[in-house]
Write a protein that holds these residues in place. Structure first.
Motif, PDB file in Angstrom:
ATOM      1  N   THR A 215       0.827  -1.223   0.000  1.00  0.00           N
ATOM      2  CA  THR A 215       0.000   0.000   0.000  1.00  0.00           C
ATOM      3  C   THR A 215       0.860   1.271   0.000  1.00  0.00           C
ATOM      4  O   THR A 215       2.027   1.260   0.400  1.00  0.00           O
ATOM      5  N   THR A 216       0.220   2.344  -0.442  1.00  0.00           N
ATOM      6  CA  THR A 216       0.918   3.634  -0.503  1.00  0.00           C
ATOM      7  C   THR A 216       0.603   4.485   0.737  1.00  0.00           C
ATOM      8  O   THR A 216       1.083   5.606   0.854  1.00  0.00           O
ATOM      9  N   THR A 217      -0.259   3.952   1.606  1.00  0.00           N
ATOM     10  CA  THR A 217      -0.482   4.601   2.914  1.00  0.00           C
ATOM     11  C   THR A 217      -0.321   3.517   3.976  1.00  0.00           C
ATOM     12  O   THR A 217      -0.507   2.333   3.688  1.00  0.00           O
ATOM     13  N   ALA A 218       0.007   3.941   5.193  1.00  0.00           N
ATOM     14  CA  ALA A 218       0.241   2.964   6.261  1.00  0.00           C
ATOM     15  C   ALA A 218      -1.086   2.397   6.755  1.00  0.00           C
ATOM     16  O   ALA A 218      -1.995   3.157   7.109  1.00  0.00           O
ATOM     17  N   GLU A 219      -1.217   1.072   6.733  1.00  0.00           N
ATOM     18  CA  GLU A 219      -2.395   0.408   7.313  1.00  0.00           C
ATOM     19  C   GLU A 219      -1.952  -0.267   8.601  1.00  0.00           C
ATOM     20  O   GLU A 219      -0.809  -0.706   8.705  1.00  0.00           O
ATOM     21  N   THR A 220      -2.878  -0.376   9.550  1.00  0.00           N
ATOM     22  CA  THR A 220      -2.519  -1.040  10.802  1.00  0.00           C
ATOM     23  C   THR A 220      -3.209  -2.402  10.879  1.00  0.00           C
ATOM     24  O   THR A 220      -4.089  -2.722  10.080  1.00  0.00           O
ATOM     25  N   SER A 221      -2.806  -3.186  11.848  1.00  0.00           N
ATOM     26  CA  SER A 221      -3.495  -4.425  12.172  1.00  0.00           C
ATOM     27  C   SER A 221      -3.435  -4.536  13.691  1.00  0.00           C
ATOM     28  O   SER A 221      -2.575  -3.920  14.325  1.00  0.00           O
ATOM     29  N   PRO A 222      -4.325  -5.341  14.309  1.00  0.00           N
ATOM     30  CA  PRO A 222      -4.245  -5.471  15.769  1.00  0.00           C
ATOM     31  C   PRO A 222      -2.879  -5.985  16.227  1.00  0.00           C
ATOM     32  O   PRO A 222      -2.496  -5.784  17.375  1.00  0.00           O
ATOM     33  N   TRP A 223      -2.139  -6.617  15.282  1.00  0.00           N
ATOM     34  CA  TRP A 223      -0.835  -7.169  15.659  1.00  0.00           C
ATOM     35  C   TRP A 223       0.279  -6.110  15.658  1.00  0.00           C
ATOM     36  O   TRP A 223       1.417  -6.417  15.935  1.00  0.00           O
ATOM     37  N   ASN A 224      -0.093  -4.854  15.319  1.00  0.00           N
ATOM     38  CA  ASN A 224       0.885  -3.787  15.581  1.00  0.00           C
ATOM     39  C   ASN A 224       0.270  -2.588  16.311  1.00  0.00           C
ATOM     40  O   ASN A 224       0.932  -1.592  16.531  1.00  0.00           O
ATOM     41  N   THR A 225      -1.031  -2.727  16.695  1.00  0.00           N
ATOM     42  CA  THR A 225      -1.632  -1.657  17.495  1.00  0.00           C
ATOM     43  C   THR A 225      -2.011  -2.170  18.883  1.00  0.00           C
ATOM     44  O   THR A 225      -1.597  -1.634  19.898  1.00  0.00           O
ATOM     45  N   LYS A 226      -2.767  -3.296  18.890  1.00  0.00           N
ATOM     46  CA  LYS A 226      -3.251  -3.838  20.172  1.00  0.00           C
ATOM     47  C   LYS A 226      -2.176  -4.691  20.842  1.00  0.00           C
ATOM     48  O   LYS A 226      -1.933  -4.600  22.039  1.00  0.00           O
ATOM     49  N   TRP A 227      -1.534  -5.564  20.018  1.00  0.00           N
ATOM     50  CA  TRP A 227      -0.481  -6.427  20.556  1.00  0.00           C
ATOM     51  C   TRP A 227       0.844  -6.078  19.868  1.00  0.00           C
ATOM     52  O   TRP A 227       0.877  -5.374  18.871  1.00  0.00           O
ATOM     53  N   TYR A 228       1.918  -6.616  20.402  1.00  0.00           N
ATOM     54  CA  TYR A 228       3.258  -6.404  19.827  1.00  0.00           C
ATOM     55  C   TYR A 228       3.586  -4.917  19.716  1.00  0.00           C
ATOM     56  O   TYR A 228       4.104  -4.417  18.711  1.00  0.00           O
ATOM     57  N   ARG A 229       3.205  -4.234  20.759  1.00  0.00           N
ATOM     58  CA  ARG A 229       3.463  -2.820  20.911  1.00  0.00           C
ATOM     59  C   ARG A 229       3.607  -2.603  22.408  1.00  0.00           C
ATOM     60  O   ARG A 229       2.989  -3.318  23.186  1.00  0.00           O
ATOM     61  N   MET A 230       4.431  -1.668  22.846  1.00  0.00           N
ATOM     62  CA  MET A 230       4.588  -1.432  24.276  1.00  0.00           C
ATOM     63  C   MET A 230       3.392  -0.646  24.795  1.00  0.00           C
ATOM     64  O   MET A 230       3.050   0.408  24.242  1.00  0.00           O
ATOM     65  N   HIS A 231       2.771  -1.163  25.846  1.00  0.00           N
ATOM     66  CA  HIS A 231       1.698  -0.447  26.524  1.00  0.00           C
ATOM     67  C   HIS A 231       2.082  -0.314  27.982  1.00  0.00           C
ATOM     68  O   HIS A 231       2.779  -1.168  28.532  1.00  0.00           O
ATOM     69  N   GLY A 232       1.578   0.742  28.627  1.00  0.00           N
ATOM     70  CA  GLY A 232       1.842   0.920  30.055  1.00  0.00           C
ATOM     71  C   GLY A 232       2.505   2.255  30.311  1.00  0.00           C
ATOM     72  O   GLY A 232       2.681   3.075  29.398  1.00  0.00           O
ATOM     73  N   ILE A 233       2.914   2.442  31.577  1.00  0.00           N
ATOM     74  CA  ILE A 233       3.466   3.732  31.998  1.00  0.00           C
ATOM     75  C   ILE A 233       4.760   4.026  31.227  1.00  0.00           C
ATOM     76  O   ILE A 233       5.640   3.169  31.130  1.00  0.00           O
TER      77      ILE A 233
END
Ligand code: MTE
Length: 365
Positions: A215-233
């Motif tokens: 794609t020519t624009t960035a698309e997300t998936s839960p595997w780079n927004t919900k999981w496999y991303r740092m969450h927390g303080i």
């Protein structure tokens, strides 16, 4: 009895079983540079896909290519292929150490340090196929989509396992692999074809590859927004995306047959170190909980995106418990910290690992 890195008994097939996930265990053995396929860790979000190689097609779609294209396995294999020795490591490797060493239990598969292996992967560079399909200069990423059943969690259907790779990495060193250690990929590891994304979080290496959406624009998936991303303080949108794996090291055993060591007797400590896309420049070992450090010797191959073996002779001077600690520094200067950065999902455990070892008294002559 077979025990894992932390002395816990495990089933007799050289794996720790975590539901559908299998963790590799080296029972005091010399760890081979290449992980035999039947001992390679397995991480499946659902059931492995059952794919008929004859009717399988890889679909290349999206507004980042001139036209949609499909490839049979034979067509993929007709391009000039490459065989590369590369590590594959789960993002959650070492998660249990957040609890064991830092007192912060984190949810998810409680991996020790066995969610990594090095295999010889054979395939075609992803860039070759993207260019053949008419890659546009304006393309920014490739969403790799697996053919396993859509992932349902807490009643929510998140769709097929998929994750984007930025175009710079896609064109650099990513492989579409059909071979593992000289054989076709086994079903558990993504038959008939998967991505291998060297040095990056294991989730990027999508198995049972069905589609590459360019794609020519960035698309997300839960595997780079919900999981496999740092969450927390302390984590925000600017510092939480996960791509490269950190520098890590482990102790695999001692040359002493009892697995420990004996006062006054020379033993050989040994282990491995690895560092995502980098190679290893130094491994240090402490036998007193991190007060003093000695440089270990790196043995054999030491390539980027792989691992290297290390060894250090040690003659314990006193009996009783010892706190052995191993830490590595990589070719970019990253050194394992004392504490891994905390995050809610227990990703990227990177701290120097402590191994309690009991030194036996010398047997009376
Ligand atoms: N690809 C698909 N389609 N489905 C999955 O569940 N798991 C990912 C990745 N690719 C997964 C996937 C994760 S989290 C890891 S760590 C690696 O595959 C594990 O690869 P392996 O099972 O061959 O060791």
């Amino acid at each position: 009895m077979l025990r894992d890195h932390f002395g816990r008994p495990v089933a007799g097939d050289h794996f720790v079983h975590h539901g559908t996930d299998l963790e590799t265990v080296w029972d005091g053995e010399e760890v081979p540079y290449l992980t035999p396929t039947e001992r390679f860790f397995v991480r499946n979000h659902t059931e492995p896909a059952v794919v008929d190689a004859a009717s399988w097609r890889l679909l290349v779609t999206g507004d980042g290519v001139h036209r949609e294209a499909t490839y049979t396995l034979a067509e993929l294999q007709s391009f000039s292929s490459q065989t590369q020795e590369l590590a594959l490591e789960c993002t959650g490797n070492g998660r249990r150490l957040f609890a064991d060493q830092q007192g912060q239990a984190r949810p998810g598969t409680q991996w020790g340090l066995g969610a990594i292996g090095v295999a010889r992967w054979t395939g075609v560079p992803l860039g070759t196929i993207l260019r053949h399909a008419g890659l546009l200069e304006s393309a920014v990423q490739v969403m790799a989509v697996g053919l396993d059943e859509p992932y349902v969690d807490d009643g929510v259907n998140h769709g097929r396992v998929r994750r984007p790779v930025p175009i710079s990495k896609a064109l650099d060193d990513v492989l579409i692999a059909w071979g593992m250690n000289g054989e076709p990929l086994p079903r558990d590891h993504g038959f008939p074809a998967r991505l291998i994304v060297p040095g990056w979080v294991g989730i990027a290496s999508i198995k049972w590859l069905g589609e590459l959406r360019v794609t020519t624009t960035a698309e997300t998936s839960p595997w780079n927004t919900k999981w496999y991303r740092m969450h927390g303080i302390g984590w925000s949108d600017t510092n939480s995306a996960l791509d490269r794996m950190p520098v890590m090291s482990c102790l695999d055993g001692t040359s002493d047959p009892n697995g420990g060591a004996t006062v006054g007797r020379k033993t050989r400590l040994r282990g491995r170190a690895w560092a995502g896309e980098a190679s290893i420049s130094r491994v240090e070992v402490s036998t007193d909980g991190g007060r003093r450090w000695a440089d270990a010797t790196l043995v054999g191959r030491n390539e980027p995106s792989c691992w290297v073996a290390w060894t250090l002779p040690w003659t314990p001077e006193r009996a009783g418990s010892h706190d052995l600690v191993v830490r590595a520094t990589d070719s970019t200067g990253r050194r394992q910290p004392e504490r891994a950065p905390d995050n809610d999902d227990g990703y990227l455990f990177s701290a120097a690992v402590h191994y309690p070892i009991d030194v036996a008294c010398r047997a009376a002559g």
